[in-house]
Scaffold this active site. Structure first.
Site, PDB file in Angstrom:
ATOM      1  N   ASP A  55       0.862  -1.175   0.000  1.00  0.00           N
ATOM      2  CA  ASP A  55       0.000   0.000   0.000  1.00  0.00           C
ATOM      3  C   ASP A  55       0.904   1.234   0.000  1.00  0.00           C
ATOM      4  O   ASP A  55       2.122   1.133   0.150  1.00  0.00           O
ATOM      5  CB  ASP A  55      -0.938  -0.032   1.222  1.00  0.00           C
ATOM      6  CG  ASP A  55      -2.165   0.832   0.999  1.00  0.00           C
ATOM      7  OD1 ASP A  55      -3.205   0.573   1.622  1.00  0.00           O
ATOM      8  OD2 ASP A  55      -2.102   1.752   0.150  1.00  0.00           O
TER       9      ASP A  55
HETATM   10  C1  GLC Z   1      -4.340   4.304  -0.193  1.00  0.00           C
HETATM   11  C2  GLC Z   1      -5.221   3.115   0.162  1.00  0.00           C
HETATM   12  C3  GLC Z   1      -5.277   2.059  -0.893  1.00  0.00           C
HETATM   13  C4  GLC Z   1      -5.107   2.690  -2.264  1.00  0.00           C
HETATM   14  C5  GLC Z   1      -3.700   3.246  -2.322  1.00  0.00           C
HETATM   15  C6  GLC Z   1      -3.423   3.925  -3.681  1.00  0.00           C
HETATM   16  O1  GLC Z   1      -3.651   4.738   0.930  1.00  0.00           O
HETATM   17  O2  GLC Z   1      -4.963   2.468   1.405  1.00  0.00           O
HETATM   18  O3  GLC Z   1      -6.520   1.378  -0.754  1.00  0.00           O
HETATM   19  O4  GLC Z   1      -5.277   1.717  -3.278  1.00  0.00           O
HETATM   20  O5  GLC Z   1      -3.437   4.172  -1.276  1.00  0.00           O
HETATM   21  O6  GLC Z   1      -4.180   5.078  -3.807  1.00  0.00           O
END
Ligand code: GLC
Length: 749
Positions: free
Chosen positions: A291
């Site tokens: 993430d």
């Molecule tokens: C965010 C979220 C995740 C998302 C990622 C990219 O913090 O936790 O669900 O896909 O970043 O935007």
């Protein structure tokens, strides 16, 4: 014709040989580049952007936002030092894709990932609402529509579906998933992956899904986002992992590691979840992306000394791509040269990324046809699908004296509330490419049923702020009306990532608005729009009818009106329990018995209930899993357990008759539950093991039959291996988790 979905997790020898050929030509720097997602854009003042967006939305104008490329990014692309970007701008994507493919040494195309969570430009209801349709076929179509629209912009990887089981409505991200139940969560995960990965996109390219957040993120303590998760291995295996396994079995080629720790080891450097389970037990060959900056956050978790150490932990644990921490780009080559990370580990990660890129067909079709999006976005088919999803997602929770449906033109209506004439908030969280200008408001929807002479609309109060409010206009409108429709709830910014709440009632002055309007003494229909279950016990008493409409997407307003005026008979059923009080949380139907269940007798002494209950609230939620009313009535009779005794390799067959005993057609979500009465470990008092939507005309009766292989009755046993044990089971077929026709069966040794 059965649409075909791509399975990215089945090894194709032709692809494997292309992967190995390419890998053999790559320098260490180019290998690392494939494991890096980097932001190609200049830093942005997001507050200023949000202000511009809000202004455009207030004026009902489309909002266009263009990001400037970093001046150094072209050099990074030409050097093959990035493998993934996150964008939705077709021009930019094609521009960067061309640099990567035509300008770099090995011409490896980019993965273009993006958060497409419940639609792209055609915004569907939030996933928690979509789950309340209990309609996997519809959800698959909705995901396919999202893939069509996103692929038309050059996106080839959606960071979706979010499959985190959530039993805590304080957690803002409960909005993004399918609710509290693993069986329903598995069905929704499969449907979304199939929809995203259909092999018929008009762009001529393919899309990969990315079920997230692996794993256990929905169990954050106190429902506070990013907080500690401390699950038993059995709960991890039996509740939180199944939707991921289902998504992988449906062909998902990637997953995203979670921010949270799991029992002391963060999900982004957890060898047990990332290697033992994912690679050894499930032998899943897909890509793991972290993430956003989750690798960098290992330092804050206190398991890494610095970003270099964090990068070492993550790559060794099995995270293939680093989402924008910069750690892999900066340190991975160094770690290999220092022998802290074997080159074989990097090669395996690169192999998985190349396998996905070949599987997506990116080497053959890297570019996007500009202008395609305009021909696909918001087309009539997708808008109609969004309306159907909004209809089916809304849950009728109360309807005293059959106040609903209203008869168009019969009642003078006062439409009151901050969400009655609102666009932005109905899009819901993670509607990045949605436009408020595309949204049907509730006021617009109701105007399709009533002349203005029969309708007064008053906002009443704002969605935020606690300044004193003059409710006189709202009260006057209520006094003049025959029926009040109150549209209350949460704004879009009260749920989603980093938006957890400790008090789950109506925000701002909405409860006072309700109190003031209720004093006018007119019948009240309340439409609650939210990103989560709310705790509104007083409201539930005050109103005559209550419809949970969630944040229902671009067609929410029309859908609300269609339901309130009876064009559509509601069929939605809750997939996350609505607590009576925050103090009940977590409250969910598939709870354990405990040694002193609430219904146990003989344990009261001196009038003290020595049972597992609270003193001040019953155990049951305000509205439980699976519940939802209809404008008609369904009668369940004649449960037949066709297999009262069956072997371990057998299949349970059980049926019941369901009859529409009301005056209008309706659809019932018939649910199958079981209980394993005695096992080597404690088992839930009920578990959903089947469901089906049944449309019935007035007076029509259907026999609904479920078949359930005994092997699906298993759980993680004392040694954590999956086991099915012989013994007695109860079985129910009913309208929700709190009731149903009951039967028994025995699984023989
Ligand atoms: C965010 C979220 C995740 C998302 C990622 C990219 O913090 O936790 O669900 O896909 O970043 O935007």
């Amino acid at each position: 014709m059965e649409e075909k979905s791509i399975h990215y997790n089945q090894l194709d020898p032709a692809i494997e040989s292309r992967v190995n050929d390419l890998l053999a030509k790559m320098t260490l720097s180019e290998k690392v580049g494939q494991l890096v997602q980097e932001n190609p854009f200049e830093a942005v003042d997001w507050m200023a952007v949000m202000k511009q967006k809000a202004l455009a939305e207030e004026q009902g104008l489309p909002f266009r936002f263009h990001q400037e490329l970093r001046p150094d990014f072209e050099a990074i692309l030409l050097a093959g030092r990035v493998g993934v970007i996150n964008s939705a701008e077709v021009g930019i994507i094609n521009q960067l894709q061309r640099k990567a493919v035509e300008g770099s040494h090995l011409h490896i195309p980019l993965l273009v990932g993006h958060d497409v969570i419940h639609g792209f430009r055609t915004v569907f209801p939030i996933p928690l609402a979509e789950a309340c349709t209990w309609d996997p076929e519809l959800i698959e179509q909705a995901a396919h529509a999202a893939a069509e629209e996103a692929s038309a912009c050059g996106i080839n990887w959606v960071f979706s579906p979010m499959v985190d089981i959530a039993r805590d409505p304080r957690w803002g991200r409960i909005a993004e998933g399918s609710g509290e139940d693993p069986f329903l969560g598995m069905a929704m995960a499969k449907a979304q992956v199939r929809g995203y990965q259909r092999d018929d996109l008009k762009s001529g390219r393919r899309m990969a899904a990315c079920p997230k957040h692996y794993v256990g993120y929905g169990a954050v303590e106190a429902g506070r986002d990013y907080n500690t998760v401390d699950l038993s291995e059995r709960t991890l295996r039996d509740v939180y992992l199944p939707p991921f396994k289902a998504a992988f079995e449906a062909g998902a080629g990637s997953t995203m590691s979670a921010f949270n720790e799991i029992g002391g080891v963060p999900g982004t450097c957890n060898p047990f979840t990332l290697r033992t389970i994912l690679r050894q037990e499930w032998t899943w060959p897909g890509v793991v992306i972290s993430d956003f900056n989750a690798i960098g956050e290992l330092v804050q978790h206190g398991v890494a000394v610095d970003l270099k150490d964090a990068s070492r932990l993550s790559i060794l644990a099995g995270v293939d791509i680093d989402m924008e921490s910069g750690g892999y780009a900066r340190y991975l080559a160094e770690l290999v040269e220092e022998k802290a990370v074997p080159i074989e580990v990097v090669d395996e990660a690169v192999r998985r990324v190349l396998r996905l890129k070949f599987g997506l067909g990116l080497f053959e079709h890297p570019y996007n046809e500009e202008g395609l999006a305009e021909t696909i976005h918001l087309n009539a088919e997708f808008r109609s699908l969004a309306l159907q999803a909004a209809h089916e997602s809304m849950v009728l929770l109360k309807n005293n004296a059959n106040l609903l449906p209203l008869k168009p033109g019969k009642n003078r209506i006062a439409l009151i509330g901050p969400l009655a004439d609102n666009r932005t908030d109905l899009l819901g969280t993670w509607a990045i490419s949605g436009q408020a200008a595309d949204v049907d408001t509730v006021l617009q929807g109701i105007r399709n049923y009533l002349p203005d002479s029969m309708l007064t609309s008053v906002q009443g109060c704002a969605l935020t702020g606690t300044d004193p409010v003059d409710f006189s206009a709202a009260v006057a409108a209520a006094r003049e009306a025959d029926v009040v429709i109150l549209v209350l709830g949460e704004g879009v910014a009260m749920s989603g990532e980093a938006h957890s709440r400790t008090h789950l009632g109506l925000p701002a002055r909405q409860q006072e608005l309700l109190d003031a309007v209720a004093a006018a003494g007119k019948p009240i229909v309340c439409v609650l729009m939210s990103g989560r279950p709310l705790v509104v016990p007083h409201l539930v008493e005050q109103v005559d009818a209550l419809l949970a409409a969630w944040h229902g997407g671009i067609r929410a307003g029309q859908a609300v009106a269609d339901i309130l005026f009876g064009t559509v008979n509601p069929s939605g059923k809750l997939t996350a329990s609505w607590p009576r009080a925050e103090g009940q949380i977590p409250v969910y139907y598939a709870h354990k018995s405990t040694g002193r269940p609430a219904e146990s007798k003989g344990t009261t002494q001196f009038d003290v209930p020595f049972r597992s209950t609270h003193l001040d609230e019953p155990n049951a939620p305000a509205f439980g899993f699976g519940c939802g009313l209809s404008y008609t009535r369904f009668e369940y009779t004649d449960l037949v357990v066709e297999t009262p005794s069956l072997p371990l390799e057998g299949t349970l067959a059980v049926s019941a008759a369901i009859k529409n005993t009301g005056e209008r057609a309706g659809t019932e979500v018939v649910q199958l539950y079981i209980r394993d009465l005695v096992a080597s470990v404690t088992r839930p008092v009920k578990e959903l093991k089947g469901f089906t939507r049944v449309a019935l005309q007035p007076g029509e009766e259907q026999r609904v039959r479920f078949e359930l292989p005994v092997k699906e009755l298993g759980f993680s046993g004392l040694d954590m291996s999956y086991i099915v044990e012989p013994g007695r089971f109860k079985v129910w077929i009913g309208p929700d988790s709190s009731q149903g026709l009951e039967g028994e069966f025995v699984v023989r040794p």
